[in-house]
Design an enzyme around this catalytic site. Structure first.
Site, PDB file in Angstrom:
ATOM      1  N   TRP A  85     -19.488  78.498   5.699  1.00  0.00           N
ATOM      2  CA  TRP A  85     -20.187  78.291   4.427  1.00  0.00           C
ATOM      3  C   TRP A  85     -21.565  77.726   4.779  1.00  0.00           C
ATOM      4  O   TRP A  85     -21.637  76.702   5.482  1.00  0.00           O
ATOM      5  CB  TRP A  85     -19.370  77.299   3.609  1.00  0.00           C
ATOM      6  CG  TRP A  85     -19.898  76.950   2.266  1.00  0.00           C
ATOM      7  CD1 TRP A  85     -20.278  77.822   1.291  1.00  0.00           C
ATOM      8  CD2 TRP A  85     -20.068  75.633   1.729  1.00  0.00           C
ATOM      9  NE1 TRP A  85     -20.673  77.124   0.180  1.00  0.00           N
ATOM     10  CE2 TRP A  85     -20.560  75.785   0.415  1.00  0.00           C
ATOM     11  CE3 TRP A  85     -19.853  74.348   2.221  1.00  0.00           C
ATOM     12  CZ2 TRP A  85     -20.839  74.700  -0.402  1.00  0.00           C
ATOM     13  CZ3 TRP A  85     -20.127  73.278   1.405  1.00  0.00           C
ATOM     14  CH2 TRP A  85     -20.619  73.443   0.114  1.00  0.00           C
TER      15      TRP A  85
ATOM     16  N   ASP B 244     -11.908  71.201   5.677  1.00  0.00           N
ATOM     17  CA  ASP B 244     -12.471  71.524   4.374  1.00  0.00           C
ATOM     18  C   ASP B 244     -11.391  72.274   3.598  1.00  0.00           C
ATOM     19  O   ASP B 244     -11.025  73.393   3.949  1.00  0.00           O
ATOM     20  CB  ASP B 244     -13.733  72.388   4.540  1.00  0.00           C
ATOM     21  CG  ASP B 244     -14.425  72.621   3.209  1.00  0.00           C
ATOM     22  OD1 ASP B 244     -13.776  72.422   2.165  1.00  0.00           O
ATOM     23  OD2 ASP B 244     -15.607  73.009   3.208  1.00  0.00           O
TER      24      ASP B 244
ATOM     25  N   LYS C 120     -12.097  74.932  -7.786  1.00  0.00           N
ATOM     26  CA  LYS C 120     -11.489  76.267  -7.890  1.00  0.00           C
ATOM     27  C   LYS C 120     -10.069  76.185  -8.439  1.00  0.00           C
ATOM     28  O   LYS C 120      -9.733  76.894  -9.376  1.00  0.00           O
ATOM     29  CB  LYS C 120     -11.441  76.960  -6.528  1.00  0.00           C
ATOM     30  CG  LYS C 120     -12.504  76.547  -5.549  1.00  0.00           C
ATOM     31  CD  LYS C 120     -13.828  77.214  -5.762  1.00  0.00           C
ATOM     32  CE  LYS C 120     -14.863  76.559  -4.858  1.00  0.00           C
ATOM     33  NZ  LYS C 120     -16.157  77.140  -4.884  1.00  0.00           N
TER      34      LYS C 120
HETATM   35  C1  LMR Z   1     -19.253  79.473  -2.555  1.00  0.00           C
HETATM   36  O1  LMR Z   1     -19.214  79.511  -1.325  1.00  0.00           O
HETATM   37  O2  LMR Z   1     -19.634  80.419  -3.259  1.00  0.00           O
HETATM   38  C2  LMR Z   1     -18.781  78.229  -3.275  1.00  0.00           C
HETATM   39  O3  LMR Z   1     -18.273  77.314  -2.362  1.00  0.00           O
HETATM   40  C3  LMR Z   1     -19.802  77.654  -4.147  1.00  0.00           C
HETATM   41  C4  LMR Z   1     -20.938  77.031  -3.412  1.00  0.00           C
HETATM   42  O4  LMR Z   1     -21.238  75.875  -3.734  1.00  0.00           O
HETATM   43  O5  LMR Z   1     -21.544  77.649  -2.557  1.00  0.00           O
END
Ligand code: LMR
Length: 401
Positions: free
Chosen positions: A127, A209, A244
């Site tokens: 991420w 996470d 979520k």
């Molecule tokens: C995502 O990866 O789309 C979600 O975790 C929302 C975000 O804050 O990026």
């Protein structure tokens, strides 16, 4: 002073969502941000959330500040949900945080103060905000391989080799406890066992996470990684999000759990986490955490919520199957059946940045530049259009190449 400031680049996920909102084209499709959408493409409020809110409306008597560590009932119930009913409560420093992002940032701030030489390992890819959060806190980041060259499976050998070769005792490692974001590719139970053994052997601090608990196979089933880490480590962090699984995105509900070797060290850790919070946002907001605590603390509401969560999970699963079939029906040469093994909201489609850009500009179909698709944004109505557009994007780029 502000005149000399250069503009920052838009966020790779939230920035794209903003562009999507502004796109005037009818029939546009949003597969960007990780937000659940129902069959009609709506992000509704869960029935159990509405019921809990009605109860709170009738019973709440104050909007006074919460303690720095938040709502006590929430921390206890969220701890049971994340870590399991039999978790060692007395050895866990638990704090309520603004979302999972808040939990990561509190952990990062704490680590940067107490272990400034620590390096933090992230999967490649991860991420994108992971890197920003820990770097902004002042910690060096390192990446370990995660995705095989075929982009459809886990590069377990690459991951293990890199950590064995380069990770130093006292480094931290961020692991996606389930539903890996962005790939949807999770290690198997055996692989988690191997990973946990290695991280313990190397003296790494795991930071799990846990943003998508319940979206893989179920809230309990999704604890596989955590159980293996707990079996090998006496110290680790878990960062939970309720955005979520409770659909409470804008309420910013999260929790940070610091598992410690002893009750005494957990108390000291808690005091330090509280200090990190106090200088950041002082204390967390009440409403979302009160909603979660009301649901988890009531057997009836809890059972209803589990059913709502299962409904979301199953719809996503169904969409994965429909997408794979839809791509076949659209005559696409690429076999997308690898999506069926992936878990959670996201899938790495394998589409190139150029194909992703073509889909956006030509077809008003939005996904993250890396080719990450939010499967929860697919609906029976938009699937045929989506599949034929993706098939065309692939065919056109093949011809050009
Ligand atoms: C995502 O990866 O789309 C979600 O975790 C929302 C975000 O804050 O990026």
């Amino acid at each position: 002073m502000f005149e000399s400031i250069a503009a920052a680049p838009p966020d790779p996920i939230l920035g794209l969502g903003e562009t999507f909102q502004k796109d005037p084209r009818a029939g546009k499709i949003n597969l960007t941000i990780g937000v659940y959408q129902d069959e009609q493409g709506r992000t509704c409020i869960l029935d159990t959330v509405k019921k809990a809110e009605a109860r709170l409306l009738a019973s709440e008597t104050t909007k006074g500040y919460l303690g720095i560590d938040g709502l006590k009932d929430f921390a206890r119930l969220a701890g049971e949900l994340a870590l399991g009913q039999d978790y060692p409560l007395e050895r866990v420093a638990a704090v309520q945080t603004p979302g999972g992002t808040g939990a990561l940032r509190v952990a990062a701030d704490f680590l940067a103060v107490h272990f400034p030489n620590m390096r933090v390992w992230f999967s490649n890819p991860t991420w994108p905000n992971h890197l920003g959060i820990f770097q902004r806190a002042g910690l060096e980041s390192k990446v370990y391989p995660y995705l095989s060259d075929d982009k459809t499976s886990l590069d377990m050998t690459g991951m293990i080799d890199a950590l064995e070769r380069e990770a130093r005792a006292g480094d931290a490692i961020v692991l996606h406890a389930c539903c890996h974001n962005p790939t949807g590719i999770d290690p198997t139970a055996d692989q988690w066992s191997e990973i946990a053994e290695l991280t313990a052997q190397r003296g790494l601090l795991p930071i799990l996470d846990f943003a998508y608990q319940g979206f893989g196979d179920g809230p309990g089933e999704d604890q596989v990684a955590l159980k293996h880490i707990a079996a090998h480590h006496r110290e680790y962090f878990v960062c939970s999000s309720f955005s979520k699984n409770f659909g409470l995105y804008s309420e910013r509900v999260g929790a940070l759990f610091g598992v410690s070797p002893t009750r005494d060290s957990a108390e000291r850790l808690l005091s330090q986490l509280k200090q990190a919070i106090r200088v950041n946002y002082s204390n967390p907001p009440r409403h979302g955490a009160a909603v979660v605590a009301t649901i988890l603390g009531d057997a009836g509401l809890r059972a209803e919520w589990l059913a709502e969560l299962a409904g979301m999970r199953e719809r996503i699963h169904k969409m994965r199957h429909s997408f794979v079939q839809g791509m076949r029906a659209a005559g696409c040469e690429t076999d997308f059946s690898f999506l069926l093994n992936q878990k959670g909201m996201f899938s790495y489609s394998g589409l190139t940045p150029m194909q992703v850009d073509w889909l956006k500009t030509q077809k008003a179909i939005y996904m993250v530049g890396t080719g990450r698709m939010n499967v929860a944004g697919m609906t029976p109505d938009n699937l045929p259009i989506l599949c034929s557009a993706i098939a065309r994007a692939i065919a056109e780029s093949t011809v050009k190449a």
